[in-house]
Scaffold this active site. Structure first.
Site, PDB file in Angstrom:
ATOM      1  N   ASP A  29       0.837  -1.266  -0.142  1.00 23.65           N
ATOM      2  CA  ASP A  29      -0.030   0.125   0.056  1.00 23.65           C
ATOM      3  C   ASP A  29       0.843   1.356   0.072  1.00 23.65           C
ATOM      4  O   ASP A  29       0.414   2.395  -0.490  1.00 23.65           O
ATOM      5  CB  ASP A  29      -0.960  -0.057   1.317  1.00 23.65           C
ATOM      6  CG  ASP A  29      -1.774  -1.205   0.925  1.00 23.65           C
ATOM      7  OD1 ASP A  29      -2.005  -1.721   0.036  1.00 23.65           O
ATOM      8  OD2 ASP A  29      -2.518  -1.522   2.146  1.00 23.65           O
ATOM      9  N   GLY A  30       2.030   1.062   0.687  1.00 22.59           N
ATOM     10  CA  GLY A  30       2.811   2.352   0.648  1.00 22.59           C
ATOM     11  C   GLY A  30       3.309   2.917  -0.788  1.00 22.59           C
ATOM     12  O   GLY A  30       3.646   3.883  -0.869  1.00 22.59           O
ATOM     13  N   ASP A  56      -3.142  11.532  23.286  1.00 22.47           N
ATOM     14  CA  ASP A  56      -2.069  11.476  22.215  1.00 22.47           C
ATOM     15  C   ASP A  56      -1.842  12.076  21.043  1.00 22.47           C
ATOM     16  O   ASP A  56      -0.659  12.202  20.572  1.00 22.47           O
ATOM     17  CB  ASP A  56      -1.797   9.787  22.382  1.00 22.47           C
ATOM     18  CG  ASP A  56      -1.227   9.185  23.575  1.00 22.47           C
ATOM     19  OD1 ASP A  56      -0.911   9.947  24.386  1.00 22.47           O
ATOM     20  OD2 ASP A  56      -1.258   7.861  23.418  1.00 22.47           O
ATOM     21  N   ASN A  84      -4.378   9.137   2.876  1.00 22.92           N
ATOM     22  CA  ASN A  84      -4.611   8.451   3.944  1.00 22.92           C
ATOM     23  C   ASN A  84      -5.214   9.205   5.162  1.00 22.92           C
ATOM     24  O   ASN A  84      -6.342   9.327   5.466  1.00 22.92           O
ATOM     25  CB  ASN A  84      -3.679   7.287   4.326  1.00 22.92           C
ATOM     26  CG  ASN A  84      -3.711   6.191   3.939  1.00 22.92           C
ATOM     27  OD1 ASN A  84      -5.016   5.691   3.334  1.00 22.92           O
ATOM     28  ND2 ASN A  84      -2.863   5.241   4.532  1.00 22.92           N
TER      29      ASN A  84
END
Length: 426
Positions: free
Chosen positions: A176-177, A297, A267
């Site tokens: 996917d990268g 966070d 994304n």
């Protein structure tokens, strides 16, 4: 040729003759004298201004992708909502150039890469673009049998060479990268992308490489379904009181004492506390109104495509890519009632460090370009007018659910035993 303008960056491209001629953007004939390569100018081309439609369901996306590809219009579409299964790819002119994105430093991809490039150049007579660092791999540069093919390639360098108007479609080899990286190379219109699953997860890569010849032949003929994966248009504005920390602005603009950077994100945008031990404390604005302060966070602002990435790991829902929406997901929020929310794609989001924040925050875009956010800085986010046209194996609906089942093992559990009528009595 005499000119007072500075020389633009060039793309390396093959040529048989000593002199190559081409026309620049103004129509003038230009000749470049070279030995074994020709140089293609990558000077900026005057593009029409894209007016963003202020609809609640998001901007009206462009329907042309790259120089030659476009989406086949559906005359039966009602209220600008199109059946996902009816989204088909067509070509204004036959495609002639292709960009091949290969995962770097992966020895398992060398043979598929060589086979694919040989097929594209020798069989389909296409002009192949590859990144220069791909050909610098010793396993490729030392292959004398493949050297005749590499001489026909056009090479480019990320952040230096503009290939936005050179490529007709894109082929991704890896996980996917590779698709996320291909998206980052195009800040406006993106050519159609076909992604082959040769990586680890493959949620966004529906094609298997075993049948690449027949699949590519169908796509070149214009016989394919596509899904328009929306992107986020992000602008980071740095205030005068920022910490530079050696950050190099590559596409920045100066507005007085403030500097801006623009990104197209497929994304998600992630704002987190970074190395600090304190909670992140950022204000979240929607269309100029403060809606909440995020303490925890961090926070994830994702597209429907990104909903199955970092967001789902943080407890968000999974959204089909055809749904026009933006998802806001807190990361380990200090308030347990702060749950993920979905907002219309047409809204304008802004994230700023709270005035009483104890420490700075950090932001990244699809896991890249990570940088620090200080007091006075802002991150503006909305849906981009330039989606990524991803070519489907079957259609957008079946491909998505098949990816859920195979990659995420969605709703996989041990089945209950059948209950007989005798057992029912007890």
């Amino acid at each position: 040729m005499e000119t007072s303008e500075p020389c633009p960056p060039v793309l390396s491209c093959p040529c048989d003759g000593d002199v190559s001629s081409m026309e620049d953007v103004s129509g003038r004939s230009v000749s470049h004298r070279t030995r074994k390569s020709r140089s293609l100018s990558t000077s900026s081309v005057c593009c029409p201004e894209y007016r963003r439609t202020q609809w609640l369901h998001g901007p009206s996306p462009v329907t042309t992708f790259g120089p030659k590809a476009c989406m086949l219009q559906n005359p039966q579409a009602v209220m600008h909502i199109q059946d996902p299964a009816s989204q088909r790819l067509t070509w204004n002119k036959p495609p002639q150039s292709v960009l091949v994105i290969k995962k770097i430093r992966d020895l398992s991809l060398l043979q598929p890469f060589k086979e694919l490039c040989t097929f594209l150049t020798e069989v389909k007579n296409m002009l192949v673009y590859v990144e220069k660092k791909v050909l610098e791999d010793p396993s490729i540069s030392a292959d004398e049998n493949f050297a005749a093919i590499t001489k026909k390639f056009c090479t480019f360098r990320e952040d230096l060479d503009d290939i936005s108007n050179r490529v007709d479609f894109i082929i991704c080899l890896g996980g996917d990268g590779t698709l996320l990286y291909a998206s980052s190379l195009f800040q406006e219109s993106v050519p159609p992308v076909i992604a082959f699953h040769l990586g680890s997860l493959g949620f966004l890569t529906p094609f298997k490489f075993d049948t690449y010849q027949s699949q590519l032949t169908q796509i070149i003929q214009g016989n394919a379904a596509i899904v328009l994966r929306s992107r986020l248009q992000v602008r980071v504005t740095k205030g005068s009181g920022e910490k530079n920390n050696g950050l190099i602005l590559t596409n920045g603009e100066v507005e007085g004492t403030r500097r801006t950077e623009d990104y197209q994100v497929l994304n998600e945008v992630v704002v987190d506390r970074g190395p600090s031990s304190y909670l992140s404390n950022v204000d979240l604005f929607l269309d100029g109104h403060l809606i909440t302060t995020v303490q925890g966070d961090g926070v994830i602002v994702s597209t429907p495509t990104g909903s199955t990435a970092y967001a789902v790991a943080a407890g968000a829902s999974m959204i089909h890519p055809n749904v026009p929406a933006i998802m806001i997901t807190p990361i380990c929020p200090h308030s347990l009632s702060f749950r993920p929310i979905v907002v219309p794609a047409g809204v304008q989001l802004k994230i700023m460090l709270s005035c009483d924040a104890r420490h700075t925050a950090w932001v990244s875009f699809d896991g890249r370009k990570r940088q620090e956010i200080c007091h006075g800085d802002s991150i503006s986010i909305t849906t981009s007018c330039f989606p990524v046209p991803s070519i489907c194996f079957r259609d957008p609906v079946n491909d998505w659910f098949e990816s859920l089942a195979q990659c995420l093992h969605w709703n996989v559990r041990k089945r209950q035993h059948y209950l007989s009528s005798e057992e029912d009595d007890f």
